[in-house]
Design an enzyme around this catalytic site. Sequence first.
Site, PDB file in Angstrom:
ATOM      1  N   CYS A 185       1.324  -8.576   6.046  1.00 57.10           N
ATOM      2  CA  CYS A 185       0.404  -9.491   6.730  1.00 57.10           C
ATOM      3  C   CYS A 185       0.961  -9.995   8.059  1.00 57.10           C
ATOM      4  CB  CYS A 185       0.067 -10.663   5.811  1.00 57.10           C
ATOM      5  SG  CYS A 185      -1.167 -11.773   6.523  1.00 57.10           S
ATOM      6  N   CYS A 188      -0.202 -13.461   9.125  1.00 58.57           N
ATOM      7  CA  CYS A 188       0.483 -14.585   8.471  1.00 58.57           C
ATOM      8  C   CYS A 188       1.849 -14.828   9.106  1.00 58.57           C
ATOM      9  CB  CYS A 188       0.760 -14.294   6.994  1.00 58.57           C
ATOM     10  SG  CYS A 188      -0.638 -13.751   6.061  1.00 58.57           S
ATOM     11  N   ASP A 189       2.596 -13.751   9.277  1.00 56.88           N
ATOM     12  CA  ASP A 189       4.022 -13.903   9.557  1.00 56.88           C
ATOM     13  C   ASP A 189       4.430 -13.680  11.011  1.00 56.88           C
ATOM     14  OD1 ASP A 189       4.238 -14.473   6.923  1.00 56.88           O
ATOM     15  OD2 ASP A 189       5.035 -12.540   6.308  1.00 56.88           O
TER      16      ASP A 189
END
Length: 507
Positions: A185, A188-189
């Site tokens: 992801c 997300c990161d």
Amino acid sequence: MYLSRNGIRFITITSIVIAGTLGGLFFWHHVPHKSPAPLINKTFIETELGTRENIIPIAVIGSGPAGLMAALYSARAQYYTVVFRGEKPGGQLMGTTDVENWPGIAKKRGPDLMQGLEEQAKGCGVICASESIAQVDFSVWPFILETKEGAKVQALSVIIATGSLPKLLNVPGEQEYWGKGVTTCAVCDAPFYKDKEVVVIGGGDSAAEEALQLSAYAKKVTLLVRGERMRASSAMQERVKSIPSINIVYHAEIVSIEGSKTVSTGTASAGTASAGAHVTGINIKKNGVPELMKTDGVFLAIGHLPNTGIFKEYIDCDTAGYIHTIGRSQATSIPGIFAAGEVADHSYMQAGVAAGDGIKAALDATRFLGEHHIEPSLIQQFKSKLYNPQSEKRLALYKVVSMEDFDKLISTSAIPVIIDFYTLFCPSCLAMLPHLESVAAEFEGAVTICKVDGTELPKIMERYEVTSVPTMLVFKENMLIGRHKGSFSRAELAEFVQQFTAGKSAA
Ligand code: NDP
């Protein structure tokens, strides 16, 4: 022998199932992939249905575009509809930055689009349950769905919209460093890789999208493509190639992932690296020549597998596991069960197509119920028997707003404090917030559960070496006594919290 909640018995003798009901006995030959359609008759519906508990006329499994659009249409057709939101509420669009190809909307963030769609569905009367279906029995009708959280419901029709899951490489180091530099992801990161070097594996649209997201933060992004060309659309390839910090390496075979504290496992699945460990490099073979490439993060984008594990026993699927739908409809091999979206589609795989499939599935399901004399007016007669997950207690989560606030909280609390680190750009974090509210209410008085937005208070994350979200830290008497990296289902979260309650029962 299976004894259902209201005492109706289903006895399986080799290949014959005998169903004893209050209204009479029905026999049918039971083999996997054979439908229980003969049970669905007027007498049964008039005499038996009202004696059942936890009924759902149209149960939708999955809450991506396919599931929510299906639910919206069936609720607008006046059928009581429950969506089981599952482990990843909102589906894959929750991990997409800008969506530019949704009808009527020039540009919108994926998570915003999905939140809007869920609100729209709820506005039409859809009930959204923060539960996941763990098991099904499609050999009987009403179909039985069991949630991971322990509920058992009886569905008169089911729309499967469970989508697909990211594929893994299965190379050494992948599991050990999962959440410690290996992830699927980027949205997300990516902010955690500011000025760092990362690799993205894959050559499709997902890989291109991840590389673009990462290029806004990382100083160098290397796209590792196993073949001689990328599979992504030419528009996406052009965008990737126009960014100077993205480098594409072709003919790159992934051998293993290295980290700062490698554990001696030899296999990809065994062991996990200790807390604080992180990815440091990736071993590849470039045109067959081994090379250790230094990297701080490995982002996988190598395609997906359909989420059909619990259905395969009953429903016809193709060799890759995708559900087989009949003709131009969304009907499956079992009458009353329909499939929509990526769980049944490996060619188009677009949110708009999934939404369209969802609409078709809802029209098919409402037609199916109508053909069996199950009209919305009939369902009104056994209103009290309908499954209602909304009775779940909720507690607003306290949000930590400053370092002082945080220090005061962990030093003065008489009960354990669990802090959830999240960000607004992390889909799995947002999906977990309703679970946190519900579990916080369940354990009120035994533990305190709070949330910290990592982008607002990065210093707290640094102090406790929190490098990805969601991460949960547990404090007792000012001491860090527990840590968990990654998302939880509601049941897993409750189990995690329970271990810190020191014998105190939940409220
Ligand atoms: P794809 O199946 O399209 O691409 C997978 C990529 O991963 C391919 O390049 C494949 O290589 C590579 N790959 C597969 N297995 C391995 C492995 N073991 N090691 C290394 N590389 C591997 O999947 P996507 O998730 O990218 O896309 C799925 C669908 O979703 C597509 O239809 C896509 O168009 C759509 N999509 C659209 C987006 C958009 O419109 N913005 C965004 C994301 C997805 P090879 O080519 O050699 O098989």
